[in-house]
Each structure stands twice: as C-alpha cells, then as structure tokens.
Design an enzyme around this catalytic site. Sequence first.
Site, PDB file in Angstrom:
ATOM      1  N   SER A 138       1.428 -65.353  -7.969  1.00 39.48           N
ATOM      2  CA  SER A 138       2.521 -64.395  -7.927  1.00 39.48           C
ATOM      3  C   SER A 138       3.641 -64.938  -7.065  1.00 39.48           C
ATOM      4  O   SER A 138       3.401 -65.645  -6.091  1.00 39.48           O
ATOM      5  CB  SER A 138       2.057 -63.057  -7.363  1.00 39.48           C
ATOM      6  OG  SER A 138       3.180 -62.182  -7.321  1.00 39.48           O
ATOM      7  N   LYS A 210      -5.012 -59.688  -9.690  1.00 35.95           N
ATOM      8  CA  LYS A 210      -3.594 -59.969 -10.016  1.00 35.95           C
ATOM      9  C   LYS A 210      -3.052 -58.913 -10.986  1.00 35.95           C
ATOM     10  O   LYS A 210      -1.890 -58.490 -10.891  1.00 35.95           O
ATOM     11  CB  LYS A 210      -3.458 -61.373 -10.625  1.00 35.95           C
ATOM     12  CG  LYS A 210      -2.036 -61.701 -11.133  1.00 35.95           C
ATOM     13  CD  LYS A 210      -1.018 -61.631 -10.020  1.00 35.95           C
ATOM     14  CE  LYS A 210       0.366 -62.154 -10.313  1.00 35.95           C
ATOM     15  NZ  LYS A 210       1.056 -61.882 -11.496  1.00 35.95           N
ATOM     16  N   HIS A 213      -2.218 -56.037  -8.911  1.00 33.88           N
ATOM     17  CA  HIS A 213      -0.967 -56.381  -8.197  1.00 33.88           C
ATOM     18  C   HIS A 213       0.221 -56.053  -9.104  1.00 33.88           C
ATOM     19  O   HIS A 213       1.210 -55.448  -8.685  1.00 33.88           O
ATOM     20  CB  HIS A 213      -0.990 -57.878  -7.833  1.00 33.88           C
ATOM     21  CG  HIS A 213       0.353 -58.444  -7.460  1.00 33.88           C
ATOM     22  ND1 HIS A 213       1.334 -58.743  -8.390  1.00 33.88           N
ATOM     23  CD2 HIS A 213       0.899 -58.741  -6.259  1.00 33.88           C
ATOM     24  CE1 HIS A 213       2.403 -59.200  -7.781  1.00 33.88           C
ATOM     25  NE2 HIS A 213       2.171 -59.216  -6.477  1.00 33.88           N
ATOM     26  N   ASN A 214       0.127 -56.475 -10.358  1.00 33.94           N
ATOM     27  CA  ASN A 214       1.247 -56.242 -11.266  1.00 33.94           C
ATOM     28  C   ASN A 214       1.423 -54.759 -11.583  1.00 33.94           C
ATOM     29  O   ASN A 214       2.549 -54.282 -11.743  1.00 33.94           O
ATOM     30  CB  ASN A 214       1.054 -57.041 -12.562  1.00 33.94           C
ATOM     31  CG  ASN A 214       1.408 -58.499 -12.370  1.00 33.94           C
ATOM     32  OD1 ASN A 214       1.353 -59.009 -11.259  1.00 33.94           O
ATOM     33  ND2 ASN A 214       1.760 -59.180 -13.435  1.00 33.94           N
ATOM     34  N   GLU A 217       3.200 -53.481  -8.825  1.00 37.77           N
ATOM     35  CA  GLU A 217       4.576 -54.008  -8.971  1.00 37.77           C
ATOM     36  C   GLU A 217       5.381 -53.109  -9.923  1.00 37.77           C
ATOM     37  O   GLU A 217       6.520 -52.739  -9.627  1.00 37.77           O
ATOM     38  CB  GLU A 217       4.478 -55.440  -9.506  1.00 37.77           C
ATOM     39  CG  GLU A 217       5.769 -56.108  -9.929  1.00 37.77           C
ATOM     40  CD  GLU A 217       5.482 -57.475 -10.564  1.00 37.77           C
ATOM     41  OE1 GLU A 217       4.814 -58.324  -9.937  1.00 37.77           O
ATOM     42  OE2 GLU A 217       5.925 -57.709 -11.702  1.00 37.77           O
ATOM     43  N   ARG A 313       8.777 -47.549 -18.945  1.00 37.13           N
ATOM     44  CA  ARG A 313       9.288 -48.714 -19.694  1.00 37.13           C
ATOM     45  C   ARG A 313       9.250 -48.423 -21.196  1.00 37.13           C
ATOM     46  O   ARG A 313      10.181 -48.766 -21.933  1.00 37.13           O
ATOM     47  CB  ARG A 313       8.471 -49.963 -19.377  1.00 37.13           C
ATOM     48  CG  ARG A 313       8.677 -50.464 -17.971  1.00 37.13           C
ATOM     49  CD  ARG A 313       8.178 -51.890 -17.816  1.00 37.13           C
ATOM     50  NE  ARG A 313       8.146 -52.258 -16.407  1.00 37.13           N
ATOM     51  CZ  ARG A 313       7.976 -53.506 -15.963  1.00 37.13           C
ATOM     52  NH1 ARG A 313       7.810 -54.492 -16.816  1.00 37.13           N
ATOM     53  NH2 ARG A 313       7.960 -53.776 -14.680  1.00 37.13           N
TER      54      ARG A 313
HETATM   55  C1  6PG Z   1       4.435 -62.129 -10.308  1.00 32.13           C
HETATM   56  C2  6PG Z   1       4.918 -61.353 -11.491  1.00 32.13           C
HETATM   57  C3  6PG Z   1       4.804 -62.169 -12.721  1.00 32.13           C
HETATM   58  C4  6PG Z   1       5.574 -61.619 -13.901  1.00 32.13           C
HETATM   59  C5  6PG Z   1       4.884 -60.434 -14.511  1.00 32.13           C
HETATM   60  C6  6PG Z   1       5.747 -59.276 -14.856  1.00 32.13           C
HETATM   61  O1  6PG Z   1       3.528 -61.639  -9.664  1.00 32.13           O
HETATM   62  O2  6PG Z   1       4.975 -63.204 -10.061  1.00 32.13           O
HETATM   63  O3  6PG Z   1       4.164 -60.194 -11.633  1.00 32.13           O
HETATM   64  O4  6PG Z   1       3.451 -62.358 -12.970  1.00 32.13           O
HETATM   65  O5  6PG Z   1       6.887 -61.405 -13.573  1.00 32.13           O
HETATM   66  O6  6PG Z   1       4.248 -60.938 -15.630  1.00 32.13           O
HETATM   67  O7  6PG Z   1       5.928 -59.220 -16.175  1.00 32.13           O
HETATM   68  P1  6PG Z   1       6.495 -58.017 -17.009  1.00 32.13           P
HETATM   69  O8  6PG Z   1       7.385 -57.201 -16.138  1.00 32.13           O
HETATM   70  O9  6PG Z   1       7.278 -58.746 -18.061  1.00 32.13           O
HETATM   71  O10 6PG Z   1       5.338 -57.301 -17.569  1.00 32.13           O
END
Ligand code: 6PG
Length: 506
Positions: A138, A210, A213-214, A217, A313
Amino acid sequence: MTQEQQLCDIGFIGLGVMGKNLVLNLADNGYSIAAFDLDHEKVKEAIALDKEENTSEAARVTGCFSYTELLSKLKAPHLIVLSVPAGEPVDQVSESLIGAGIQPDDIVIDTGNSLWVDTVAREEKYKNNFILFSSAVSGGEEGARFGPSLMPSGSPYAWTRIKPIWEAIAAKVDPATGKPIERTKPGQIVDSGDPCTAYIGPAGAGHYVKMVHNGIEYADMQIICEAYHVLRNGLSLPTEEIADIFAQWNQGPLDSYLMEISVDVLRHKVDGEPLVNLILDTAGQKGTGLWTAVSSLEVGAPAPTISQAVYARSISSFKSLREQASEVLTGPVQKSYSDEEKATFIDELHDAIYCAKICAYAQGFQLMKQAEKEHGWKLDFASIAKIWRAGCIIRAVFLQSITDAFERNDDLENLLLDEFFAKQLNENQQSWRKAIANITLMGIPAGALSSALSYYDSMRSNVLPANLLQGQRDYFGAHTFERVDKPKGKKYHVQWSTDNKEMIKV
Ligand code: 6PG
C-alpha cells in the site's frame, strides 16, 4: 566473473507505475535487480530511470526481455517479485515462469491486490513448482518509491529470506513519536525506525488484511467526500475555503494522508478554476472495497460504513439516472446560515468525521478479528495498526492510538470498547448527532457519516428490537426464539395459527 555476468539479487516482473518505483526503491537499498515486462519499452524505461538516479558505478537494474533470460540473470534460489494486476495475470506469469524452468525452492512474491482466497488456492496449485508468497503493497506510486506499507504472508521459510529486504524498503516510523520518518529523495535510505512491514500469517492472511485496509480506505475517503459535499452544497462555501478548513482539520486528530491529499486536490486549479469542479462525479472501483463488504456479510461482522462507501461509489456511477431523478424528486429548500451558525456547524462536522472514522476503523478491525476466528489465523492487531502508521494510503496520526489500544489489550473485541476511543466518542457524540441532523435537514446524502452513527448507537444499545424480529420469524417460519426470563439456549415456538396460540418449548 565479469561485471556483466554478475547475477542479480532479485527478479522483478511488471514495470508499471508501482513496479518501476518498487524497483528503484530496492535499488536504492542496495539490491541488484533483473527487471522484466512483457512490454519491452517499459524495461528500457526502467533502465533509463535507474541510470538517471543511480549515483554508484555499478548498474543496479539489468533489463531482461524474456522469462528465461530473467531466470538466467538471478542468484539461486531465485527470488522474484511480481507487480502485475490481480487475477488472471498472476496465473499467466506463474505458468510462464514454470515454462521457463522455475525451481521448487524459488520464491515468487505477488504484490498485487489479489483476492485472498485466490492466493490460498494459488499457493496450493503451484507448491510443486515454486513457493508462492504474497505481500500486498500500500502507498501508491510515492509509497512504492520511498517506502510503502507491506503486508506479507505465506511460507515462514520464504519470509526469512524476504524479511530483511522488506524491512529495508518499507516506510519507517519514529518509535518515539509514532510519526513517519521522511524519505523523499532518490538515493536516500532510512535504516532506522520501525519498518512498516510485519509477517501477517499463512497464505491469504496478508491479502485479507490488505483487503480490509482498502475497505477502511473506501470509508475514510467517502467520509471526507461527504464533508466536502456538505460544506459545498449545505454551507455554500467556495472550494478554496473548504480546502482551508480541511487543512486546519489536518492539524488535529484528523491528521491523515487522505485529508492532506484532499487539500491538494481542492487547491489545484486549471485555468483559474478548481480542478475538482471539472472532474466528473462518477467514482471508479477495482473491487477491494466490495470484497471487504461481501466478506463482512459472510463472516457476520457488521461493516456498514465500509459498505455504504462502496454503495456511494455505485450510486455515483448512475449519473444519468440521478440526473433524471433530480428533475422529479424534491428535497428541502437550501437555507442560508449566519457566520456563527456556519462556524458551529463546521465544528460539529469535524467531530462527526472523527467519530465516523473511529467507527469505520472499529468495523475493519472487528472484521479482521472475526475472519481470524473463521480461518484459524493468529493476527497481531497491534502490529497491523503499527504497519499502517506510515507508507500506506490510510496512514494517519490516529493509527498510533489504535496501536496503543491493541497494545493495552490484544484481545480487544472492538475498538469502541477501548478506554481512549470510548472517551473520544463519548465526548463528541452529541455534536456528531447535531451534524447528522443538520445534514439530513439539508437533504445532503451522507451514508458513511450517518451509518457510522447508527452503528455506534446499535453497538451501545443493550436492547435492540430483534425481539420483535424473532417474533415475526417465528410467526411465518416457526424459526423459534429464546426468552429473556428462561435459561439461555432453550427454544420456544408459538403455534400462531391456532386459536389459543399456545407456546411450546422446542
Ligand atoms: C493502496 C491502494 C491501492 C489502490 C486500490 C484502490 O493501498 O495503495 O489501496 O491498492 O489504489 O486498489 O483502488 P480502487 O479505489 O480503484 O478500488
């Protein structure tokens, strides 16, 4: 052996944006790289880039133009890093490496965002051909170049080989302050501090972490976007002023990479116009947020704020439908606010973001906790929070408080129960409610902010209306229920269709 014939430490496949930056990061840290990409132009580009940045005599990156050439340029047993898109490409490269003669004790590290169950299956599938190890990365382009957060999992033997390399290239945190140690220049390395990488667990565990994590995010980004929407449409603030508010928020507990980049995005102008006003409001997604939401449903760990962020989204992508609906559906008339009202509202919004963010992280960590039980992993949550303190996209000052919470109690069931976070929520919940009430009256969608409040209120309710729900289920499906006045585990059913509605113990 001549210099040309010297074998490289690491093979690297996939020289896209992330790949070439990881190569340069490895090179800065003293590793020699044999680099390959199916697109030969990218190989030449990586060599040229390295020449530009390399201050030493010896070449750090050797270009390879086939899988066979790549293997021939590597020290044995081979260590190969893949930076290719998740899914099919990982299998295509794996098969090509088998065709080129990869050996069973060679290690291949998948650094993409693979779906964790695919990783488990792949490790099994290729175990007689090579050791598949995974380590999601990441931090985007900049993180890859100057220090990402790395989430390794798989064979413990492979980890003993990878560990020193990963610790060298990862972002570092100053243990005294919990803050990232800056590294911004080519050639610069940081060889002190806590590295943002730690072994997560067996195959799949790292990719799962991960994925979560996303998911966090997604929630974090959506929370910031909702605040922007409210400030723009509810309080009619100009973009520059919103950027200033975010910049100020970024000095306190909301200090994070995502807040910081939001300020930069809002301040960026094209021909005098804020760029953000020219960007089409339909969000893309590659799938990791969706996987997190699906997994939360599957394992039964509620993550409504993360799911709402995914829905937001999806809804954004229905642009033409939204345009049609905006013509026929009404909302409240926007009113104007005095400067004093605006100032109060902005303060309440700050607290709402903070509380919603705590809930989103609480959901993500509880999800990992549930998955840990489900899959028999042993996850170290303090260590996971630690390696997210720098390098990664969700890096934030706040991650130190999460680290502290799990260091205080590694069995912590949910972050909301931690003394620090409970205090933060207790102190700010009233302004969070006021913000949500005002946002609702303004008619501005804020699924992440408000779902988090609902999550908070659900979690702190010792009695929920599921008693009625159980009654409904028993009525139409004889699904039975337990009683509060009888021993736990005893099941009851009412014979609803009979006149006397007799209750029987099942
Ligand atoms: C990271 C990000 C990276 C990527 C994601 C987001 O941790 O560096 O999360 O893995 O930007 O895939 O992707 P989307 O927003 O396109 O789903």
